[in-house]
Design a protein around this motif. Structure first.
Motif, short mmCIF file in Angstrom:
data_model
loop_
_atom_site.label_atom_id
_atom_site.label_comp_id
_atom_site.label_asym_id
_atom_site.label_seq_id
_atom_site.Cartn_x
_atom_site.Cartn_y
_atom_site.Cartn_z
N GLU A 174 -32.64 -101.93 31.92
CA GLU A 174 -31.97 -103.23 32.05
C GLU A 174 -31.02 -103.21 33.25
O GLU A 174 -30.48 -102.17 33.64
CB GLU A 174 -31.19 -103.56 30.77
N MET A 204 -25.71 -109.40 32.42
CA MET A 204 -27.01 -108.80 32.62
C MET A 204 -27.90 -109.64 33.54
O MET A 204 -27.58 -110.79 33.87
CB MET A 204 -27.69 -108.57 31.27
N ASP A 206 -32.30 -110.03 35.19
CA ASP A 206 -33.72 -109.73 35.10
C ASP A 206 -34.28 -109.51 36.50
O ASP A 206 -33.67 -109.90 37.51
CB ASP A 206 -34.50 -110.89 34.46
#
Length: 514
Positions: A174, A204, A206
């Protein structure tokens, strides 16, 4: 009686130097140094300056005596501060030239090519770190710069078991681009990720194609005091195409876990493995002796074969017994128990730019004896060793070297420690020159788009080793779409960093001068 006057020999001059050094010219401790005063140098006189120079005095004297590059640093020269009427003042004012001992160490005492010597404000914190104990939330990660601006992002490498991160929804592979709503960049990442804040929230991201894109996920992590990391992270064995392959991921040479390491090798041996893949890609190093033990477990029982030979600075090297500078392979652990030995003639070692010091020592120490197939990236290039030093000048034969049994001898008004490079280890072929790193036989970077699961047969670096072991003609592609060009990692912000250390040093042998 006739006296035949002759010039002093070099050995006699050195003997007089050491006698003076250890006796301290003056043993009354009136310079705040514990009596350790080198010849041709003045004593520190605290009354001449307002800055407290206790720590700086300790740092200079320990570095002057032990530092590997002592002869290359003008400020560390034996005659840098002549012992004349102004000597004490010159030396004292030099010590007071930096109020902050950290700045004094970094700016006044280091050789310009030294990337690794460091200081610590508290020796207890440092020694705990060397034992694998630190203040951490258990998230281990790499940091990477964006190519078109000063922003950076992180990717999760692994998570320490029994840590705060192990209880949260976050896993290997991640990505994160921010902390507490602030985008990470070169100016703020140290404070946000490694500052005094106990808790932070990761923002976070992607991978979309080859683009890192923030998402809405947040993960809050809390650092805990005295988190102990067992470096024996993962052990696996596989039967593939008639080959019995063992896999060991080992993340730090921490001698407190030598028994766990020996047990892990024992498990692989009991499984009947005929090949070993040793994963050191995230291993920044640690104990020299643990590196020797692991190498002995892989190589075998010939205890007459040399694993390493230590080289100190030119002034100290002749004052050790030659045999005290050599370490052979061994069949016993530090506590005397038998080592589990594989007796292999070949080993596969996975590396990255984060592979350093004791990890590199294993590769270099094994190379004269067995076929070491290195897969991954060029290693960091840390070929010198260090030792922890504290304000204990009266340690016989090893002044300033930290010894747990002598903690009551450490100057109670000075808890600072330094971890200077004091020597270089060479292998049985006399080779130690790998400051540019050890180059892999099979080059392969980690791929952010395909990191894989550690220990899984499809994880790219392990899969590449298996392909070489089995001689597979599979058409699997090992092309890397998004190489993990790491600028730094979480381990580099622990006290131990990428340090290779010895637990002690051989005692100086003055009889060699007779």
């Amino acid at each position: 009686m006739k006296y035949n006057a002759r010039p002093l020999s070099k050995k006699l001059k050195l003997l007089l130097f050491l006698i003076t050094a250890f006796s301290g010219v003056s043993c009354n401790n009136d310079d705040g140094s514990g009596g350790f005063v080198l010849p041709k140098t003045a004593k520190a006189d605290q009354s001449l300056v307002e800055t407290d120079i206790t720590v700086q005095n300790f740092m200079w004297k320990a570095m002057n005596f032990w530092y590997f590059w002592q002869a290359e640093v003008p400020n560390l020269a034996d005659d840098a501060f002549a012992l004349d009427a102004e000597g004490s003042q010159m030396y004292t004012e030099f010590l007071a030239s930096e109020d902050n001992p950290a700045d004094f160490f970094d700016q006044q005492l280091l050789f310009n090519q030294d990337r690794f010597s460091f200081w610590a404000e508290d020796y207890e914190t440092l020694t705990k770190s060397l034992a694998g104990v630190s203040r951490s939330n258990g998230l281990e990660f790499g940091l990477i710069s964006f190519s078109d601006n000063d922003d950076i992002f992180g990717y999760v490498r692994y998570i320490v078991p029994n840590s705060d991160a192990a209880t949260k929804d976050i896993s290997r592979g991640e990505l994160f681009t921010g902390v507490d709503g602030q985008i990470l960049n070169n100016d703020n990442y140290v404070d946000l990720l490694f500052g005094d804040n106990d808790t932070y929230t990761l923002n976070m991201a992607d991978i979309d194609g080859e683009v890192v894109t923030p998402n809405d996920k947040e993960v809050t992590l809390t650092k805990q005091e005295n988190l102990a990391e067992n470096p024996v992270f993962l052990t696996r064995s596989f039967d593939i195409s008639g080959e019995k392959i063992g896999y060991l991921m080992y993340n730090g040479f921490t001698n407190e876990y030598d028994e766990d390491l020996n047990n892990a090798i024992g498990e692989l041996r009991s499984a009947g493995i005929t090949n070993l893949v040793l994963d050191l890609r995230y291993n920044p190093g640690g104990s020299v002796n643990t590196a020797r033990l692991l190498s002995s477990m892989i190589y075998g029982t010939n205890t007459s074969d040399l694993f390493l030979r230590a080289r100190y600075n030119d002034r100290l090297q002749p004052l050790f017994n030659a045999e005290d500078l050599e370490r052979n392979f061994t069949d016993k652990s530090s506590d005397g128990s038998a080592l589990n030995r594989l007796n292999f003639t070949k080993v596969y070692i996975l590396t990255s730019g984060s592979t350093a010091s004791a990890s590199e020592l294993v590769i270099n120490g094994l190379a004269p004896y067995i076929d070491v197939v290195q897969i991954g990236e060029t290693t960091r290039g840390k070929n010198e060793f260090s030792v922890t030093m504290v304000d204990d000048p009266d340690h016989t034969g090893a002044p300033y070297v930290y010894t747990p049994e002598r903690e009551n001898k450490i100057n109670p008004s000075n808890r600072w420690a330094i971890q200077p490079l004091i020597g270089r280890n060479e292998n049985a072929d006399g080779f130690s020159d790998y400051t540019a790193g050890l180059v892999p036989d099979i080059a392969l970077q980690e791929d952010l788009a395909n990191l894989g699961v550690l220990g899984d047969l499809d994880e790219p670096l392990l899969a590449r080793a298996i392909q070489d072991i089995t001689g597979s003609t599979s058409k699997r592609s090992f092309s890397v779409k998004m190489p993990a060009n790491v600028m730094t990692s979480s381990k580099m912000f622990t006290p131990i960093k990428d340090n290779m250390y010895v637990d002690d040093v051989p005692k100086l042998d003055l009889s060699l001068l007779e």
